[in-house]
Design a protein around this motif. Structure first.
Motif, PDB file in Angstrom:
ATOM      1  N   ARG A 169      38.198  37.204  37.203  1.00 43.93           N
ATOM      2  CA  ARG A 169      38.629  36.991  38.633  1.00 43.93           C
ATOM      3  C   ARG A 169      38.761  35.439  39.316  1.00 43.93           C
ATOM      4  O   ARG A 169      39.403  34.963  39.647  1.00 43.93           O
ATOM      5  N   ASP A 170      37.412  34.901  38.809  1.00 45.52           N
ATOM      6  CA  ASP A 170      37.209  33.409  39.255  1.00 45.52           C
ATOM      7  C   ASP A 170      38.163  32.769  38.564  1.00 45.52           C
ATOM      8  O   ASP A 170      38.759  31.645  39.151  1.00 45.52           O
ATOM      9  N   ASN A 201      41.621  32.981  40.111  1.00 45.58           N
ATOM     10  CA  ASN A 201      41.753  32.321  41.314  1.00 45.58           C
ATOM     11  C   ASN A 201      41.970  30.802  41.080  1.00 45.58           C
ATOM     12  O   ASN A 201      42.455  30.051  42.008  1.00 45.58           O
ATOM     13  N   ALA A 252      46.519  32.008  40.336  1.00 46.08           N
ATOM     14  CA  ALA A 252      46.795  32.303  41.713  1.00 46.08           C
ATOM     15  C   ALA A 252      47.725  30.992  42.461  1.00 46.08           C
ATOM     16  O   ALA A 252      48.824  31.131  42.839  1.00 46.08           O
ATOM     17  N   PHE A 284      41.468  41.221  39.562  1.00 47.91           N
ATOM     18  CA  PHE A 284      41.817  40.401  40.464  1.00 47.91           C
ATOM     19  C   PHE A 284      42.947  41.206  41.548  1.00 47.91           C
ATOM     20  O   PHE A 284      43.626  40.464  42.078  1.00 47.91           O
ATOM     21  N   ASP A 328      43.155  40.188  45.019  1.00 50.15           N
ATOM     22  CA  ASP A 328      43.704  38.976  45.508  1.00 50.15           C
ATOM     23  C   ASP A 328      45.245  38.881  45.102  1.00 50.15           C
ATOM     24  O   ASP A 328      46.012  37.855  45.852  1.00 50.15           O
TER      25      ASP A 328
END
Length: 348
Positions: free
Chosen positions: A215-216, A219, A223, A250, A253
């Motif tokens: 996820r980090d 982003n 993203a 993610f 997001d």
């Protein structure tokens, strides 16, 4: 696709009320040549073979929205071919790509992409200009332009393993590469829209490599570039994102990128996807493309499709596979998806 099919897809994508749940399938070169009985080289290199193949699919399945519609593609080769990757063709499958950007420092010697001159982009644009009037005259439109996404393209150019390692070892270099390929993707999408004309009202971006990220990392490295692509096109356009790798990490997001529609793997339950996207995206899915689409019976395909329809109650949904139509998917399994919608609507 026909104009009325696009109108239905567009309404569903923008989460407006529709008369019936649309059925859209990603149809391209992995499946189409085998279905119509030609080899891949003829499909890619013979304009008449390509036209007749697309026409047959549209004619054989009038209830299905072929997505993105009359797609001029060379497997996954177009974007990397224009950025220096070596492409290999064989007769019975889409072409393969071989990375040539061994060192990120070599980006300094690369000039911006010109879609009208570089690699297979230039050939595809010429083919669109040659074929579009014939497509329009046959009663169809080309409302969506398509491209591989930033991580996918960067992986083809630099090698996916090298890309993943350099996310850790040279994050600044990876950002330079992603910025370079994102600029090229935007230019490529805009050139397609220019070549096709004013019927274009949507973009389709495919990027499974994003699924390799936490996820980090998503982003930071995915993203911003996906959002840059969406922001480069009018707000009212339909924006569709395909990723049939991992998205769970993610999923919450993804709506922030600006995509309207998410086509995703059957390995994510559609009820979970609906909950975590919070009604901010239309879900395009997500019957298993291989275990059911290719290997399953029509009865099993219909049952899985009905499960998707019931879990979503047909809202914010475009029924599809959890990915593209895979090689070997039989016609009766496609028609089972059509039958599922009829059954669902009859009992609504």
């Amino acid at each position: 696709m026909r104009q009325e099919q696009w109108d239905a897809f567009k309404k569903a994508a923008k989460r407006e009320a529709v008369d019936s749940v649309p059925l859209a399938l990603i149809v391209d070169s992995p499946w189409m040549p085998g279905y119509v009985g030609i080899n891949h080289l003829d499909y890619f290199l013979d304009p008449e073979a390509w036209f007749q193949a697309n026409l047959k699919v549209a004619s054989d399945f009038p209830e299905v929205i072929p997505f993105p519609s009359w797609w001029m593609e060379y497997g996954m080769a177009i974007e990397p071919s224009s950025m220096g990757a070596r492409i290999s063709f064989v007769a019975d499958q889409p072409p393969s790509q071989h990375a040539t950007l061994r060192r990120l420092d070599d980006l300094d010697g690369m000039v911006p992409i010109d879609p009208w001159r570089d690699g297979f982009m230039s050939l595809a644009l010429h083919r669109y200009k040659m074929q579009k009037q014939r497509i329009f005259d046959a009663g169809y439109i080309i409302p969506v332009v398509a491209a591989r996404g930033p991580l996918c393209t960067a992986g083809f150019v630099h090698d996916v393993n090298s890309l993943m390692m350099n996310i850790l070892d040279d994050s600044a270099g990876v950002h330079r590469l992603l910025s370079f390929v994102t600029d090229g993707i935007i230019a490529w999408l805009k050139a397609q829209a220019e070549a096709i004309g004013p019927c274009v009202e949507g973009i389709f971006v495919l990027d499974d490599v994003v699924g390799f990220l936490s996820r980090d990392a998503y982003n930071e490295f995915a993203a911003p570039y996906l959002k840059r692509i969406c922001d480069a096109f009018p707000r009212e356009w339909v924006k569709v994102y395909h990723n049939d790798a991992s998205i769970k990490q993610f999923l919450d997001d993804l709506p922030d990128t600006g995509f309207d529609v998410l086509n995703f793997s059957h390995k994510v339950d559609i009820a979970e996807a609906a909950r975590r996207t919070g009604g901010r995206m239309t879900l395009m899915g997500n019957v298993s493309p291989l275990d059911l689409g290719v290997r399953g019976t029509p009865e099993a395909v219909k049952a899985a499709a009905l499960d998707v329809l019931r879990k979503t109650e047909g809202r914010n949904l475009i029924l599809s596979l959890g990915g593209g139509v895979s090689p070997g998917m039989p016609a009766e399994n496609i028609r089972a998806l059509v039958d599922a919608i009829r059954t669902f609507e009859a009992n609504r």
